[in-house]
Design a protein around this motif. Sequence first.
Motif, PDB file in Angstrom:
ATOM      1  N   GLY A 119      25.780  41.888  16.815  1.00  0.00           N
ATOM      2  CA  GLY A 119      25.336  40.835  15.889  1.00  0.00           C
ATOM      3  C   GLY A 119      26.479  40.234  15.094  1.00  0.00           C
ATOM      4  O   GLY A 119      26.372  39.994  13.898  1.00  0.00           O
ATOM      5  N   GLY A 120      27.595  39.951  15.771  1.00  0.00           N
ATOM      6  CA  GLY A 120      28.670  39.176  15.141  1.00  0.00           C
ATOM      7  C   GLY A 120      28.432  37.689  15.412  1.00  0.00           C
ATOM      8  O   GLY A 120      27.322  37.274  15.774  1.00  0.00           O
ATOM      9  N   ILE A 144      29.073  43.310  10.924  1.00  0.00           N
ATOM     10  CA  ILE A 144      29.835  44.492  10.474  1.00  0.00           C
ATOM     11  C   ILE A 144      31.124  44.696  11.290  1.00  0.00           C
ATOM     12  O   ILE A 144      32.043  45.392  10.874  1.00  0.00           O
ATOM     13  N   PRO A 157      21.891  51.075  16.744  1.00  0.00           N
ATOM     14  CA  PRO A 157      22.975  51.338  17.707  1.00  0.00           C
ATOM     15  C   PRO A 157      22.471  51.686  19.108  1.00  0.00           C
ATOM     16  O   PRO A 157      21.574  52.530  19.243  1.00  0.00           O
ATOM     17  N   THR A 200      43.726  44.311  19.091  1.00  0.00           N
ATOM     18  CA  THR A 200      44.861  44.410  18.163  1.00  0.00           C
ATOM     19  C   THR A 200      44.333  44.319  16.733  1.00  0.00           C
ATOM     20  O   THR A 200      43.424  43.555  16.445  1.00  0.00           O
ATOM     21  N   LYS A 256      37.540  33.362  19.445  1.00  0.00           N
ATOM     22  CA  LYS A 256      37.815  33.287  17.998  1.00  0.00           C
ATOM     23  C   LYS A 256      36.499  32.986  17.303  1.00  0.00           C
ATOM     24  O   LYS A 256      35.581  32.448  17.916  1.00  0.00           O
TER      25      LYS A 256
END
Length: 409
Positions: free
Chosen positions: A12-13, A40, A169, A221, A346
Amino acid sequence: MMHSTEVLVVGGGGTGTGIARDLAMRGLDVTLIDRGGLGIGTTGRSHGLLHSGARYAESDAAGARECIVENDILRDIAGECIRDTGGYFVRLADDDPEYFEEKYQACLEHDIPAERISPEEAREAVPDLAEDVEEVMVVPDGVIYPSRLVAATAADAREHGAAIYPDAPVTELLRDDGRVIGAAVDHGIGKIHADHIVNATGAWAGQLGDMAGVDIEMKPTRGVMIAQEYDGLDIVLNRARDPDDGDIVIPHAEQVVLGTTSVEVEDPDEYEKADWEIERTIEECAEMFPPAAEAPETRTYWGVRPLYAPEEAETGGARGISRGFFVLDHEERDGVEGFTSVVGGKLTTHRMMAEAAADSIAERLGVDEPSQTTEKPLYASQDPEQLDELVAEFDIDGPSDADVIGSVQ
Ligand SMILES: Cc1cc2nc3c(=O)[nH]c(=O)nc-3n(C[C@H](O)[C@H](O)[C@H](O)COP(=O)(O)OP(=O)(O)OC[C@H]3O[C@@H](n4cnc5c(N)ncnc54)[C@H](O)[C@@H]3O)c2cc1C
């Protein structure tokens, strides 16, 4: 509980909520879950630059064009989830003038409106700019408030019928004869059966891929961001040099956010948070914006980029790995049906990533409806108070815009 859905989106980004919205608007029955509060993951820990594409103009034409297209779209649909500040690219005395010229010409070539202004004009808007500024160009950069963006996108998906479950999760993917058919979900939710499962877990995509028996070569990264008290910067500052540590300063209402670094990590949950990265980021940003050397720090946070790096796509150092995005149709790629991953990208291009993934899934499911996400404003996007209520409802608690959320008087 046993639950069935046409499409189960895991993650859920920005990317996952974008996919849920896109598919729900096409009329599909969608369920979105995240292991924690929405946002999150990396989204709530990003630097929050709404890229104009100028940062990539001379090195990555396709990426730069994607950014300017999405920058325009988000200005139209995302209301108070973004702030239209504009941005400066600043060349200091020690920075290469040829690089500045190359970037300026590349911006014009890719339809990124760039305009040169004198150091004196720049200093009128930013009195605290460094003394040794030689050249400045203005570009349409801006600021994203990731918590609001995720809240508005998830709420919009829900308005179109999607079910949204934070704190859910996935512990196992259910498989049957070469097909992924659902997920076992913790925290009392149980099994969710789905015609198609989308892996939008960003830097964690390799872990979900393992559960489906497919190999997804992620090379995440880390980067550090430092928020400081500073009232009075109203424009994004970028250093006009090859992307390096500490070359962007993002303005918030009464704070600035300095960033960032790029160091490869093995595990997106457990990684070193090195002091040298904090010190270097402050030092480098202070070269362009001297108050950064002294301003009181309010929070320091770290995020992990969801970079996808199959062997053939590697181009060298951590900054060289593509920031572009990839939709992996695992039926075509690995012979595993009912499973698609979307990786890389992005936050600025999350809507475009979501559309590309949704196109691929809709085709698999035989749905002809096209994407409708470019024109209709996101739910509640004009109302910061309502947005901040949605942020609380979806348990969104990212550090990126922690000073902004709930600050509406
Ligand atoms: C330091 C840094 C600075 C950045 N700055 C910028 C910037 O200025 N501008 C910009 O445009 N982009 C920026 N980015 C990139 C951008 O933040 C990311 O590309 C984008 O937010 C990724 O979104 P996502 O939805 O793909 O992944 P995420 O936001 O990470 O979402 C994935 C979600 O999957 C969930 N998940 C994982 N495993 C499971 C599971 N088993 N079950 C259920 N859920 C699970 C996670 O909890 C997470 O919420 C930056 C990134 C970093 C690290």
